[in-house]
Structures are given as C-alpha cells and as structure tokens.
Design an enzyme around this catalytic site. Sequence first.
Site, mmCIF file in Angstrom:
data_model
loop_
_atom_site.group_PDB
_atom_site.id
_atom_site.type_symbol
_atom_site.label_atom_id
_atom_site.label_comp_id
_atom_site.label_asym_id
_atom_site.label_seq_id
_atom_site.Cartn_x
_atom_site.Cartn_y
_atom_site.Cartn_z
ATOM 1 N N LYS A 1 0.828 -1.204 0.000
ATOM 2 C CA LYS A 1 0.000 0.000 0.000
ATOM 3 C C LYS A 1 0.864 1.257 0.000
ATOM 4 O O LYS A 1 0.623 2.191 -0.754
ATOM 5 C CB LYS A 1 -0.933 -0.031 1.214
ATOM 6 N N SER A 2 1.885 1.278 0.858
ATOM 7 C CA SER A 2 2.738 2.478 0.944
ATOM 8 C C SER A 2 3.425 2.751 -0.393
ATOM 9 O O SER A 2 3.491 3.900 -0.853
ATOM 10 C CB SER A 2 3.814 2.273 2.016
ATOM 11 N N ARG B 1 -8.418 12.756 12.224
ATOM 12 C CA ARG B 1 -7.010 12.409 12.472
ATOM 13 C C ARG B 1 -6.112 13.652 12.486
ATOM 14 O O ARG B 1 -6.395 14.637 11.811
ATOM 15 C CB ARG B 1 -6.536 11.392 11.416
ATOM 16 N N ASP C 1 1.608 -1.130 11.858
ATOM 17 C CA ASP C 1 0.282 -1.511 11.345
ATOM 18 C C ASP C 1 -0.126 -2.928 11.757
ATOM 19 O O ASP C 1 -1.238 -3.361 11.452
ATOM 20 C CB ASP C 1 0.267 -1.393 9.813
ATOM 21 N N ARG D 1 -6.770 2.181 17.746
ATOM 22 C CA ARG D 1 -6.714 0.713 17.589
ATOM 23 C C ARG D 1 -6.532 -0.008 18.928
ATOM 24 O O ARG D 1 -6.892 -1.181 19.031
ATOM 25 C CB ARG D 1 -5.621 0.322 16.585
ATOM 26 N N ARG E 1 -7.713 -2.862 9.163
ATOM 27 C CA ARG E 1 -6.877 -3.789 9.932
ATOM 28 C C ARG E 1 -7.617 -4.325 11.151
ATOM 29 O O ARG E 1 -7.370 -5.450 11.590
ATOM 30 C CB ARG E 1 -5.557 -3.139 10.304
HETATM 31 C C1 S3P Z 1 2.478 4.812 6.166
HETATM 32 C C2 S3P Z 1 3.032 5.183 7.361
HETATM 33 C C3 S3P Z 1 2.498 4.758 8.669
HETATM 34 C C4 S3P Z 1 1.532 3.593 8.523
HETATM 35 C C5 S3P Z 1 0.567 3.778 7.391
HETATM 36 C C6 S3P Z 1 1.313 3.923 6.083
HETATM 37 C C7 S3P Z 1 3.095 5.303 4.917
HETATM 38 O O1 S3P Z 1 1.804 5.833 9.251
HETATM 39 O O2 S3P Z 1 0.832 3.399 9.731
HETATM 40 O O3 S3P Z 1 -0.304 2.688 7.296
HETATM 41 O O4 S3P Z 1 2.774 4.789 3.833
HETATM 42 O O5 S3P Z 1 3.925 6.217 4.994
HETATM 43 P P1 S3P Z 1 2.559 6.939 10.152
HETATM 44 O O6 S3P Z 1 3.465 7.712 9.279
HETATM 45 O O7 S3P Z 1 1.461 7.783 10.731
HETATM 46 O O8 S3P Z 1 3.306 6.164 11.206
#
Ligand code: S3P
Length: 438
Positions: free
Chosen positions: A25-26, A126, A317, A348, A390
């Site tokens: 996903k990232s 958020r 995550d 969570r 999740r």
């Molecule tokens: C992500 C960073 C994380 C992660 C999110 C995806 C990203 O969040 O929890 O699911 O793709 O950079 P944070 O940067 O808030 O830790």
Amino acid sequence: MNGTQQVRVQPGARLSGAARVPGDKSISHRALILGALASGTSQVRGFLPGGDTLATWRCIEALGVTIERHSATDFTLHGRGLRGLQAPQAPLNCVHAGTAIRLLAGVLVGQPFASVLDGSAQLRRRPMERVTRPLRLMGAQIADTDGRAPLHIAGGRLSGITYEMPVASAQVKSCVLLAGLLAEDATTIIEPGPARDHTERMLRSMGAPVRQDGRCIEIAPGTELQPLDLTVPGDLSSAAFLLVAALLVGRETITIEGVGINPTRTGILDILARMGAQIERRNVREEAGEPVADLVVQPGALAGAEIGGDLIVRAIDEFPALMVAATQAEGETIVRDAAELRVKETDRIAVMSGELRKLGAEIEERPGGFRIVGPQRLRGAIVDGHDDHRVAMSLVLAGLCAEGETVVEDARCIEDSFPGFIETLQQLGAAAAIEGTQ
Ligand code: S3P
C-alpha cells in the site's frame, strides 16, 4: 465489497497451501505521487487496487495527470514534472487515506496554485498538525480546522528547514521530503526512529539527491525526477494477517510469495520470531530497490513477549493482528511505546480491546499499549470492524480461533488495503464468507 458488508467466520478449519498478497500500500501510493512529479512516463506493475490507493489515484488524475490503466494492477502514468500539476477543480477527496492526505500536502504546498485536501469523517478526525507544523516552518500557507482536515493550501514558495520530528512517522517524513524537493534550499529531517523508507528509496532511484546519515536525512531541491519502472512487492502488512492465521490455525507450512521485506517494515517478523514462530525467508531477491522474499511459516504455539522501542514503528500496522495472536500465546504479552496506535484509522488500542472483549478476551489497555495474558478461550459473537481495515481483518482472525460463529460487521473496509482477503483465506482452507447488504 460495498456498503455495510459483513463477514461470517466459522472456526475449526486448518489452513495450508500457498498464497500471494496484493501490492504494498505504501509503495502504491508513492508510485502515483512520485510518478506524477517525474519528467516522463512511468510504468507500474503490481499496484494495490484498494480503497486507499484508488483515492490517491483519483486525486492525481484531478491534478491533471493522465494514467492509462492496463489491468487492475498495471498502469502507465504520464508525469508532469515537479511544478507541472494543474489546479484541481474541486477539493481533493483522500477518503480514509492518511498517507494520501499527508504526502499530497507536501506536494501541493509547493505548487503555484491553491488546493483543498479533504476526506471522510474518519480522516477528518485524524491529526494533521504533525504535517502542517513543519510545512508552515517552510513558509507554507495552510488553513485548517483545529489541526484537522480539510486543509486549504495556498501554494507558493518554500524554504528548506532542519526539522526534528517529534514522532517516528513515515507519512510526516515523506511529506517534508516532498516539500523539500520543491523548496529553494536543502531540507534536513531528523527522525526519532526508523520509519519506513520507501520514499527515500524511490526518490533516489529517480535521481533525487537524498542523503542519509544515521537518523538525519537530507534532500537537495530542484532536480528533475526520472520516471519509474516499478514492480510493487507484495505488502508485508497484508501478509502479516496470513502469517498470524497460519500460526494460530495452520495445519502445515504456508507459503506467501513475493512479499516486501524492507528492514523498516519487518518488525512483525522479529516480534513473531521472539514469540517462537518459525518463519523462513526463501528466494530473497531485490525488485526495484526493495528486498523481496517468499515467506514460509510453520504453524506452532506462540509464547508471549515484551515489545517496545524501535520495534514499534517497524511493526506499527501489525498490532491489531498481534493482539489476536497474544490472546492465543502462552503467557504475558506487553506492548509499550505504541501510543501512535491511538491515532490510526481508529484508536486501535481501544477499538481492538473493546471488540476482543465481546469475544470473551481479557485485555488490559494502557495509554501506550496493552497487556494480554494467554492463552484465552474466545467465543464467537457479533463484532464491529469500525470501518478500519486492519481491525476488521484482525477480528476475522479472532473468529477463526473462537468457539462458534463470529460475524464481523462493517467489514467493507477490508477492501481498503487487502481486496481478496476473505477469498485468500478460503483458498487456504478457512470457512469464512462475505455477506452483503449494499
Ligand atoms: C504509512 C506510514 C504509517 C503507517 C501507514 C502507512 C506510509 O503511518 O501506519 O499505514 O505509507 O507512509 P505513520 O506515518 O502515521 O506512522
């Protein structure tokens, strides 16, 4: 899945076989955003066609970028260069995607036009101050509502800064790096912990001067980005659900093929190993600057563990799934330093504790984590996914090891990161079915 879909889970099945997981996903979000800023045409294969990343897709198109879709996962994207995006006609809707809004904020503050970033009611809750603060230090003009979305961005010139991040967050780091790329002088970020480094790896592969020295990352502005030619690895955060399922209700080894094992993401593998799991990395290779492997997991009993420090951000995550694993592990599991879990799609810690209690679990919630003593008997019940992918998937796992049927309501969100999750579990032998009111 659409609407208010629910998942009905029957326990008792024993899983085995091989599976693949959707693209990371990232990296999928970043492929769209960085590809849009490149000078030239990018080729992307293995993209995650999930709710979150498709929200980014629509935002990128609304910024004037043409994307030719060849299949659900493969596309060609015509980048417009660092400052060639077009002013959007309407607010950009990031839906539930924190990564979309925070990374796009870094890009849009440096464009010569105004824009608005917004999203669902969930995203509007958020914290955005973590990105607006450093961006304002760079000279960005952003109006928000008490540090939350919608973000009204004026667009304009930015100056480089040195910024010490108060929390380890890849979204914040990436946002500041992207703004740094558009600034007039160099930007340095000091990160408190090893947050995922996909942005740095991809920017470097595109020719951007990103230098890392310990916890300091420096980006020099101005360089045109070369386009991407990228195959997105499978998402370890999605594979984590299958790993935990295999450990809890596996019959024989389960193989998950083609999973990204970037060291900033492998906290879950380290934690499960500490809990006694046997997970082997086979066929380790590198694809587009990211390490990838097939993961072979041997079902087996788990023991509790104490988890804190730098391991938290490397597994951030995965804690909803780990909470389920902890209820089945022998002894005490304690997680600390994980207050960030409270500002994800949901809180969570609170939401998972509440839902697992409906299944009969005993969980001690703490401000920065939790304590669970196992093994515990879970009894099937109706639980709520809270529109958090999740959480919903973790509750499906809990249902697999409960007595009697579990119904996970509000489970449409599984599509946000792992389309095909239920089908994949079925393919491995689980008895779970999606039922849907639309
Ligand atoms: C992500 C960073 C994380 C992660 C999110 C995806 C990203 O969040 O929890 O699911 O793709 O950079 P944070 O940067 O808030 O830790």
